[in-house]
Design a protein around this motif. Structure first.
Motif, PDB file in Angstrom:
ATOM      1  N   LEU A 171       0.946  -1.249  -0.039  1.00 31.06           N
ATOM      2  CA  LEU A 171       0.002   0.009   0.092  1.00 31.06           C
ATOM      3  C   LEU A 171       0.928   1.267  -0.106  1.00 31.06           C
ATOM      4  O   LEU A 171       0.616   2.134  -0.842  1.00 31.06           O
ATOM      5  CB  LEU A 171      -0.861  -0.041   1.169  1.00 31.06           C
ATOM      6  N   PHE A 174       2.374   2.012  -3.426  1.00 32.14           N
ATOM      7  CA  PHE A 174       1.389   2.605  -4.424  1.00 32.14           C
ATOM      8  C   PHE A 174       0.939   3.925  -4.125  1.00 32.14           C
ATOM      9  O   PHE A 174       0.523   4.677  -4.783  1.00 32.14           O
ATOM     10  CB  PHE A 174       0.135   1.714  -4.662  1.00 32.14           C
ATOM     11  N   CYS A 175       0.918   4.194  -2.654  1.00 31.00           N
ATOM     12  CA  CYS A 175       0.455   5.329  -2.408  1.00 31.00           C
ATOM     13  C   CYS A 175       1.161   6.678  -1.616  1.00 31.00           C
ATOM     14  O   CYS A 175       0.668   7.286  -1.155  1.00 31.00           O
ATOM     15  CB  CYS A 175      -0.765   5.181  -1.226  1.00 31.00           C
ATOM     16  N   LYS A 180      -3.001   9.722  -2.202  1.00 25.76           N
ATOM     17  CA  LYS A 180      -3.474   8.626  -3.238  1.00 25.76           C
ATOM     18  C   LYS A 180      -4.600   7.769  -2.665  1.00 25.76           C
ATOM     19  O   LYS A 180      -4.577   7.179  -1.286  1.00 25.76           O
ATOM     20  CB  LYS A 180      -2.298   7.699  -3.771  1.00 25.76           C
ATOM     21  N   GLU A 181      -5.533   7.388  -3.698  1.00 21.30           N
ATOM     22  CA  GLU A 181      -6.914   6.523  -3.043  1.00 21.30           C
ATOM     23  C   GLU A 181      -6.717   5.190  -3.302  1.00 21.30           C
ATOM     24  O   GLU A 181      -6.216   4.730  -4.325  1.00 21.30           O
ATOM     25  CB  GLU A 181      -7.900   7.348  -3.542  1.00 21.30           C
ATOM     26  N   VAL A 182      -7.122   4.492  -2.476  1.00 24.97           N
ATOM     27  CA  VAL A 182      -7.293   2.945  -2.373  1.00 24.97           C
ATOM     28  C   VAL A 182      -8.755   2.694  -2.468  1.00 24.97           C
ATOM     29  O   VAL A 182      -9.255   3.073  -1.514  1.00 24.97           O
ATOM     30  CB  VAL A 182      -6.427   2.145  -1.526  1.00 24.97           C
ATOM     31  N   ILE A 184     -11.631   0.115  -1.707  1.00 21.72           N
ATOM     32  CA  ILE A 184     -12.008  -1.320  -1.475  1.00 21.72           C
ATOM     33  C   ILE A 184     -13.651  -1.216  -1.074  1.00 21.72           C
ATOM     34  O   ILE A 184     -14.021  -0.207  -0.786  1.00 21.72           O
ATOM     35  CB  ILE A 184     -11.458  -1.566  -0.168  1.00 21.72           C
ATOM     36  N   MET A 202      -4.383   0.643   6.273  1.00 21.85           N
ATOM     37  CA  MET A 202      -4.441   1.742   5.031  1.00 21.85           C
ATOM     38  C   MET A 202      -3.903   3.098   5.275  1.00 21.85           C
ATOM     39  O   MET A 202      -3.406   3.715   4.734  1.00 21.85           O
ATOM     40  CB  MET A 202      -5.920   1.456   4.323  1.00 21.85           C
ATOM     41  N   ALA A 207      -2.281   5.567   2.705  1.00 22.04           N
ATOM     42  CA  ALA A 207      -3.253   5.634   1.720  1.00 22.04           C
ATOM     43  C   ALA A 207      -4.595   6.201   1.986  1.00 22.04           C
ATOM     44  O   ALA A 207      -4.990   6.017   3.226  1.00 22.04           O
ATOM     45  CB  ALA A 207      -3.570   4.462   1.284  1.00 22.04           C
ATOM     46  N   THR A 231      -6.796   7.872  -7.932  1.00 28.26           N
ATOM     47  CA  THR A 231      -6.753   6.354  -7.646  1.00 28.26           C
ATOM     48  C   THR A 231      -5.647   5.608  -7.884  1.00 28.26           C
ATOM     49  O   THR A 231      -5.109   5.669  -8.950  1.00 28.26           O
ATOM     50  CB  THR A 231      -8.218   5.510  -8.433  1.00 28.26           C
ATOM     51  N   LEU A 233      -5.072   2.168  -6.441  1.00 27.95           N
ATOM     52  CA  LEU A 233      -5.006   0.951  -6.423  1.00 27.95           C
ATOM     53  C   LEU A 233      -6.535   0.691  -6.131  1.00 27.95           C
ATOM     54  O   LEU A 233      -7.394   1.014  -5.540  1.00 27.95           O
ATOM     55  CB  LEU A 233      -4.066   0.568  -5.255  1.00 27.95           C
ATOM     56  N   LEU A 235      -8.107  -2.601  -4.104  1.00 31.23           N
ATOM     57  CA  LEU A 235      -7.841  -3.717  -3.163  1.00 31.23           C
ATOM     58  C   LEU A 235      -8.905  -4.653  -2.992  1.00 31.23           C
ATOM     59  O   LEU A 235      -9.999  -4.257  -2.633  1.00 31.23           O
ATOM     60  CB  LEU A 235      -7.347  -2.792  -1.998  1.00 31.23           C
TER      61      LEU A 235
END
Ligand SMILES: *Cc1c(COP(=O)(O)O)cnc(C)c1O
Length: 480
Positions: A171, A174-175, A180-182, A184, A202, A207, A231, A233, A235
């Motif tokens: 996480l 990527f963030c 940055k948004e994940v 889910i 998270m 993230a 965005t 990722l 998850l």
């Protein structure tokens, strides 16, 4: 008068020095640290003194005969008994709970090949980070990666300390930095125990969590309408320790990977247990294997080394080269790195999986899961026969009975699925089930049972034939 007596008695104790010079004590001193022996001896002397002084205080002094043994030999013998009972704080226990992947009892038992390799690699120098062909620095994770690539058919894989670290690190990779948004599903915001909550992990990774759908239903539109330029990722998290039923629907990993591909956003799946074999071969409900998740197109999968895989504690991160490279270059990779003992055991365990039929026999976690009720009943009968033949347990005190019961896999795998098992119920004439459980736990090799309906029992699913001797010893110690 009383004081005179007290002084007289205390004077008769041998000196610490004379006990330490005793031949038996000298032998012990070779095996144990000196300070440790002295501390044990001082405790021993103190408890003997307290015992005598306690008797002096009583009105009835009949027990306080002059027959107390104050010889150095006596104390040396007591000290020997004490030290022979010594074990490290972290010790072997017998798992009579029937829970195969029991986090409190160390999760998976390693296969013999892994145990041997750990011993070999940890007792010598190794090519841990040394490229033998070129005579220069090599890659630590190569020793597990070549097998993970073979088994999972993934482009790249790395291994970190555990799956929690794997999820956190991925996480963060990527963030990091920007907001940055994940994305889910609300149905997957789980807590797996040990204070590992997906929303918390998270947040800690930097993230921003974007929840979509509802607790019981999440569809393609939910994901797609949440996607924007921030965005990072998509998850998916395996629900592990609970199951939803009724009016529910969720997207498969494949569905989510199609959304990700369409919008050019990576998709990660935290598998939790992550099995390499289809458990339905043992009559268990079907769950996608790690290989299937990779081939479904998920970019990054993470799973534990010591749950269904049956290996050492580790977190495996596998998938597409582009994304695993991002994770591998995260500075946290250095902080979460695994040591040579973990690698030695992981390589051996992964090697077992090159032949699934052998893996099922050699990897204890799989072997225990595969045991049928019939297999376990046989095991229970064997142990009961041994108990009866050996006379370890006092027949006037103990009562044994084999009972049919249910055990679970544990480690968040198939939480509501019960496996048929057999347990040996152990009742004692005068000791309650709780107390009996406590006594079994207090032994040099503790035996951990389960209590059901107020009865103490040992679930034979997780008891190996080697453990049976420890159980016999336990019964004979308790019988006195
Ligand atoms: C068990 C589990 C983890 C944590 O794995 P560890 O190896 O215990 O760190 C993370 N996610 C899921 C879904 C799990 O089941």
């Amino acid at each position: 008068m009383e004081n005179d007596k007290k002084h007289d008695i205390l004077r008769r104790f041998p000196s610490v020095q004379s006990i330490l010079q005793n031949n038996e004590t000298l032998k012990l001193s070779k095996k144990f640290p000196d300070e440790f022996v002295k501390e044990k001896l001082n405790n021993l002397i103190k408890s003997e003194k307290d015992k005598i002084l306690g008797l002096l205080k009583q009105d009835d002094k009949s027990e306080l005969s002059d027959n107390f043994n104050f010889s150095a030999e006596y104390f040396a013998e007591k000290l020997k008994e004490d030290l022979n009972n010594f074990s490290f704080s972290l010790k072997k226990v017998v798992n009579g709970t029937g829970v195969v992947v029991h986090t409190n009892l160390g999760r998976s038992i390693l296969p013999e090949s892994a145990v041997k390799n750990v011993s070999k690699i940890s007792s010598s120098y190794s090519n841990l980070e040394f490229n033998l062909a070129e005579g220069k620095r090599g890659k630590r994770y190569f020793h597990a990666e070549y097998l993970l690539k073979k088994i999972l058919k993934c482009e790249r894989a790395i291994v970190v300390n555990n799956n929690a670290a794997a999820v956190f690190m991925a996480l963060s990779s990527f963030c990091s930095g920007q907001k940055k948004e994940v994305i889910i599903s609300r149905g997957e915001l789980i807590e797996i125990g040990g204070s590992f909550r997906i929303p918390d992990i998270m947040k800690a990774s930097g993230a921003s969590l974007v929840e979509v759908g509802t607790t019981n239903k999440t569809n393609i539109r939910d994901y797609e309408s949440a996607i924007n330029e921030n965005t990072a990722l998509l998850l998916k998290v395996h629900k592990s320790n609970f199951r939803m039923s009724g009016f529910t629907s969720e997207l498969s990993g494949k569905d989510i990977s199609l959304i990700g591909a369409k919008h050019k956003i990576p998709v990660m799946e935290d598998l939790g247990s992550g099995s390499f074999i289809d458990l339905s071969r043992f009559g268990l409900p079907y769950e996608p294997t790690a290989q299937e998740v990779v081939s479904a197109g998920i970019d990054v999968v993470t799973f534990s080394g010591d749950k269904l895989l049956g290996g050492p504690q580790a977190g495996i991160i596998a998938g597409k080269e582009k994304y695993i490279d991002m994770v591998a270059s995260n500075p946290l990779n250095r902080a979460f790195r695994i040591d040579k003992m973990t690698l030695a055991s992981l390589e051996a365990v992964l090697f077992e999986y090159l032949d699934i039929e052998k893996a099922v026999k050699n990897i204890p976690t799989l072997f225990f899961i595969a045991l049928t009720g019939k297999d376990i009943l046989k095991k229970a009968k064997r142990l009961l026969n041994k108990i009866k033949k050996s006379k370890a347990a006092d027949k006037n005190l103990f009562d044994f009975k084999i009972v049919r019961d249910a055990s679970i896999i544990g480690g968040g795998a198939l939480p509501d699925y019960e496996l048929e098992t057999y347990a040996i119920k152990i009742a004692h004439k005068t000791i309650s089930a709780d107390k009996l459980g406590k006594i079994f736990r207090s032994l040099k090799i503790p035996v951990i049972g389960k209590i059901k309906n107020g009865e103490f029992m040992l679930d034979m699913r997780t008891v190996s034939d080697l453990d049976c001797n420890d159980i016999l010893d336990a019964l004979s110690i308790i019988s006195g």
